[in-house]
Design a protein around this motif. Structure first.
Motif, short mmCIF file in Angstrom:
data_model
loop_
_atom_site.label_atom_id
_atom_site.label_comp_id
_atom_site.label_asym_id
_atom_site.label_seq_id
_atom_site.Cartn_x
_atom_site.Cartn_y
_atom_site.Cartn_z
N UNK A 23 -31.72 27.10 -6.22
CA UNK A 23 -30.92 27.13 -4.99
C UNK A 23 -30.29 25.75 -4.77
N UNK A 24 -29.00 25.65 -5.03
CA UNK A 24 -28.28 24.38 -4.96
C UNK A 24 -28.15 23.88 -3.52
N UNK A 25 -28.24 24.76 -2.55
CA UNK A 25 -28.15 24.33 -1.16
C UNK A 25 -29.50 23.82 -0.65
N UNK A 26 -30.57 24.54 -0.93
CA UNK A 26 -31.90 24.09 -0.49
C UNK A 26 -32.36 22.86 -1.26
N UNK A 27 -31.98 22.75 -2.52
CA UNK A 27 -32.43 21.66 -3.39
C UNK A 27 -31.35 20.60 -3.59
N UNK A 28 -30.50 20.43 -2.57
CA UNK A 28 -29.37 19.51 -2.69
C UNK A 28 -29.79 18.07 -3.01
N UNK A 29 -30.95 17.65 -2.51
CA UNK A 29 -31.38 16.27 -2.75
C UNK A 29 -31.64 16.02 -4.23
N UNK A 30 -32.23 17.00 -4.90
CA UNK A 30 -32.48 16.88 -6.34
C UNK A 30 -31.16 16.78 -7.09
N UNK A 31 -30.22 17.64 -6.77
CA UNK A 31 -28.93 17.66 -7.45
C UNK A 31 -28.20 16.33 -7.24
N UNK A 32 -28.16 15.87 -6.00
CA UNK A 32 -27.46 14.62 -5.69
C UNK A 32 -28.11 13.44 -6.41
N UNK A 33 -29.43 13.35 -6.37
CA UNK A 33 -30.11 12.26 -7.06
C UNK A 33 -29.80 12.25 -8.55
N UNK A 34 -29.86 13.41 -9.18
CA UNK A 34 -29.61 13.49 -10.62
C UNK A 34 -28.19 13.06 -10.97
N UNK A 35 -27.23 13.51 -10.19
CA UNK A 35 -25.84 13.15 -10.47
C UNK A 35 -25.64 11.65 -10.25
N UNK A 36 -26.18 11.10 -9.19
CA UNK A 36 -26.01 9.67 -8.93
C UNK A 36 -26.66 8.83 -10.03
N UNK A 37 -27.78 9.29 -10.54
CA UNK A 37 -28.48 8.55 -11.60
C UNK A 37 -27.85 8.73 -12.97
N UNK A 38 -27.48 9.98 -13.30
CA UNK A 38 -27.14 10.28 -14.70
C UNK A 38 -25.83 11.02 -14.90
N UNK A 39 -25.12 11.31 -13.82
CA UNK A 39 -23.92 12.13 -13.94
C UNK A 39 -22.68 11.37 -14.37
N UNK A 54 -21.06 12.68 3.74
CA UNK A 54 -22.13 12.43 4.72
C UNK A 54 -23.50 12.89 4.20
N UNK A 55 -23.53 14.07 3.59
CA UNK A 55 -24.79 14.60 3.07
C UNK A 55 -25.28 13.75 1.89
N UNK A 56 -24.37 13.27 1.08
CA UNK A 56 -24.74 12.42 -0.06
C UNK A 56 -25.28 11.09 0.44
#
Length: 86
Positions: A23-39, A54-56
């Motif tokens: 669930x990309x909406x519920x797990x947004x923090x995981x997605x954002x962290x991964x992209x900021x680190x490795x994207x 704002x959410x990021x």
């Protein structure tokens, strides 16, 4: 404009999750962290488009996963003019 079902993030960034049920909406923090680190730049554009700045920025402040350097760079970059260009 309708929101997409999910951001177009490469599977290797979320390798340990079942992306069929993720669930990309519920797990947004995981997605954002991964992209900021490795994207890539394309991944950054995708999360800015999907989650908005704002959410990021809120996730950057909350994150224990991101180190100070990643947090400082991410905030600086997100607040630059780069993402304001059409």
């Amino acid at each position: 404009m309708l929101k997409k079902d999910k951001p177009n993030i490469p599977p290797y960034l979320l390798w340990e999750y079942d992306l069929k049920t993720f669930n990309y909406d519920k797990s947004y923090k995981i997605v954002i962290e991964r992209v900021l680190e490795r994207g890539t730049m394309e991944d950054w554009k995708e999360i800015v488009s999907y989650y908005k700045k704002d959410k990021i920025l809120e996730t950057i402040e909350w994150s224990a996963q991101l180190d100070k350097r990643d947090k400082d760079f991410s905030k600086l970059f997100l607040n630059s003019d780069y993402f304001d260009v059409a």
